[in-house]
Design an enzyme around this catalytic site. Structure first.
Site, PDB file in Angstrom:
ATOM      1  N   LYS A 376      50.363   9.590  33.229  1.00  0.00           N
ATOM      2  CA  LYS A 376      49.705  10.883  33.018  1.00  0.00           C
ATOM      3  C   LYS A 376      50.652  11.938  32.467  1.00  0.00           C
ATOM      4  O   LYS A 376      50.208  12.993  31.998  1.00  0.00           O
ATOM      5  CB  LYS A 376      49.107  11.374  34.336  1.00  0.00           C
ATOM      6  CG  LYS A 376      47.860  10.618  34.766  1.00  0.00           C
ATOM      7  CD  LYS A 376      47.285  11.186  36.047  1.00  0.00           C
ATOM      8  CE  LYS A 376      46.017  10.465  36.486  1.00  0.00           C
ATOM      9  NZ  LYS A 376      45.475  11.003  37.764  1.00  0.00           N
ATOM     10  N   HIS A 427      45.861  -0.772  37.340  1.00  0.00           N
ATOM     11  CA  HIS A 427      45.202  -0.218  38.523  1.00  0.00           C
ATOM     12  C   HIS A 427      43.822   0.359  38.246  1.00  0.00           C
ATOM     13  O   HIS A 427      43.123   0.776  39.176  1.00  0.00           O
ATOM     14  CB  HIS A 427      46.097   0.832  39.203  1.00  0.00           C
ATOM     15  CG  HIS A 427      46.201   2.138  38.479  1.00  0.00           C
ATOM     16  ND1 HIS A 427      46.924   2.310  37.322  1.00  0.00           N
ATOM     17  CD2 HIS A 427      45.663   3.359  38.757  1.00  0.00           C
ATOM     18  CE1 HIS A 427      46.848   3.570  36.922  1.00  0.00           C
ATOM     19  NE2 HIS A 427      46.084   4.233  37.779  1.00  0.00           N
TER      20      HIS A 427
END
Length: 517
Positions: A376, A427
């Site tokens: 991110k 994930h």
């Protein structure tokens, strides 16, 4: 290398001598008079502070039963001719070859030397002496007993030394295999117990009390304790220890050396950087010289392991802190709670233990899972912190964080970061194949990816986000259960719900999620 160890040279207080067991001597002869005369002639004989206990057998079969039931018989006076002309010779061969007793001293006695010539018997049979019965006067019997018992004593000492060395090597190896300082403390206690817990020559047969304490920033805390002090809590302060234990530990710390007493030992370890650990043990029996020698061998080698473990712990703690800082930096950038990354790591480790995965892999999960969203860092702020629903093109950009994280971490050749790269990449994959970025399904998703996916979703649901309020934990659990076999590996859902008490404990330790219990 670890700092060299020093041992106290102060003399030990004298203890009351132990009552030693008698030497066991087996007489095998079909003539009852031989038994009576031998016992009469040798009455009152002592060797090395121990008297004689005679056991009688009148034929070879009885002797076999006695020898099988009494492996500590030191010597046998064995008649050659009994129920057969070579009964004693056959019994000798049975003792050495079938029973496998190489320690007992065998003295053949014969009243008919022509039946078994001395040279042939000594050459062909593993015996220690050969005497005609007419030779066995008091003086010659005493000589036979001194020679036989002295030989047996020395063999037993060598055997015990060999076994003790094997135990010491095994104990040292067991301590070398530990992964952290607390495991080290428990292993030292366990292995010292095994090392000294054997009978013979007055050595310590039982270990009744022991502690391991470590000095950390001026405060001693308990790292491990035996069952005798099970009421002590790990990390308890030294003030909770009995006065005699505190005194022994403080003495070792002040003098910075080991101390051996008749019924206790205090081992002292110090690393190059000044960390100190003390092991205190007290015994029911007197610690003799053989036990002390084993302790010195053991503690000298353990000191090297201690130094290495402290260095390893420091490196691992630094690594863990760095990972948390990186993960929390990303979370703060997206205005999310910093403890999320720690909880994801803890939940991932919880799931790994529930699957009985290797402990090293579980520890790696604990450190790698917090980096699941490291990608991110490459997502623009206006998308990362958008409070509403993403537009299609924004969602495509947001999904790139999985690959960005993988790309960032995969360049490292370190084991934990390689695992973190897999987690970052996978994930957001789903069990039914509807996830991203690769659309993997089922067991094609790496186990670390499947574990981290569940850990991340559980905690994300109960945490407040810029785009949603926190959920109650019960609602979050209902949701993930509804996704069993869809989003999540069914086996992992089962593990999670079998360990809800441990999940609750994680939220108690990291309680900054508003929806947490």
């Amino acid at each position: 290398m670890a700092t060299s160890l020093k041992f106290s040279s102060k003399p030990k207080p004298q203890a009351t001598p132990n009552t030693l067991p008698p030497w066991q001597v087996l007489i095998v002869d079909d003539d009852a008079a031989v038994h009576q005369v031998t016992k009469l002639v040798m009455r009152g004989f002592e060797f090395s502070g121990r008297n004689i206990e005679f056991i009688s057998a009148y034929n070879a079969e009885d002797a076999k039963q006695i020898l099988q039931a009494n492996p500590d018989i030191a010597m046998t006076l064995l008649d050659v001719v009994m129920e057969s002309n070579d009964a004693g010779l056959q019994l000798t061969r049975w003792i050495r070859e079938e029973l496998g007793n190489l320690n007992i001293r065998i003295v053949l006695r014969t009243g008919q030397p022509g039946q078994a010539p001395e040279e042939k018997v000594i050459r062909d049979f593993d015996i220690n002496d050969y005497k005609e019965k007419t030779e066995l006067t008091h003086a010659k019997l005493v000589t036979v007993f001194y020679g036989g018992l002295r030989g047996y004593r020395d063999i037993i000492k060598l055997e015990r030394a060999r076994q003790a060395l094997r135990r010491a090597i095994s104990a040292i190896s067991s301590v070398y295999d530990v992964q952290n300082l607390r495991e080290f403390a428990s292993a030292v206690l366990d292995q010292l117990n095994d090392l000294l817990n054997f009978n013979g020559d007055g050595l310590c047969a039982s270990l009744s009390e022991s502690y391991t304490a470590s000095s950390n920033e001026g405060h001693l805390k308990i790292l491990a304790a035996t069952d005798a002090y099970s009421e002590l809590h790990i990390d308890s302060n030294i003030d909770t220890l009995p006065s005699q234990v505190k005194a022994a530990i403080n003495k070792a710390l002040e003098e910075k050396q080991h101390h051996f007493n008749d019924f206790s030992v205090t081992c002292y370890y110090r690393s190059k950087v000044g960390s100190e650990t003390v092991v205190y043990l007290s015994f029911d029996n007197k610690l003799e010289s053989e036990g002390r020698e084993l302790l010195e061998i053991f503690t000298a080698n353990v000191a090297i392991t201690y130094e290495s473990l402290l260095l390893r712990d420091e490196i691992e703690e630094t690594q863990k802190s760095t990972i948390y800082i990186l993960g929390e930096a990303v979370e703060k950038r997206s205005k999310e709670t910093g403890a999320h990354v720690k909880r994801v790591g803890e939940i991932a480790a919880l799931l790994g233990r529930g699957l009985a995965l290797p402990e090293r892999y579980i520890n790696d999960l604990l450190q790698a899972a917090p980096l699941h969203d490291i990608g991110k860092i490459g997502i623009p702020d206006d998308i990362l912190n958008k409070p509403g629903k993403f537009e299609p093109e924004e969602w495509e950009i947001m999904k790139q964080h999985a690959f960005l994280g993988y790309e960032l971490l995969a360049s490292s050749d370190k084991r934990i970061l390689q695992l973190a790269a897999v987690i970052a990449h996978q994930h957001h994959e789903k069990w039914d194949g509807s996830g991203y970025p690769q659309g993997l399904s089922g067991e094609n998703i790496d186990m670390a990816g499947r574990i981290s996916a569940l850990a991340d979703v559980v905690d994300a649901l109960v945490s407040k986000r810029c785009y949603k309020e926190s959920w109650p934990l019960a609602d979050a659990l209902d949701y993930v259960k509804s996704q069993r076999g869809i989003h999540f590996d069914p086996a992992l859902i089962d593990v999670l719900f079998a360990n809800l008490d441990k999940l609750d404990d994680i939220y108690q330790r990291y309680p900054d999620a508003p929806g947490a219990p």
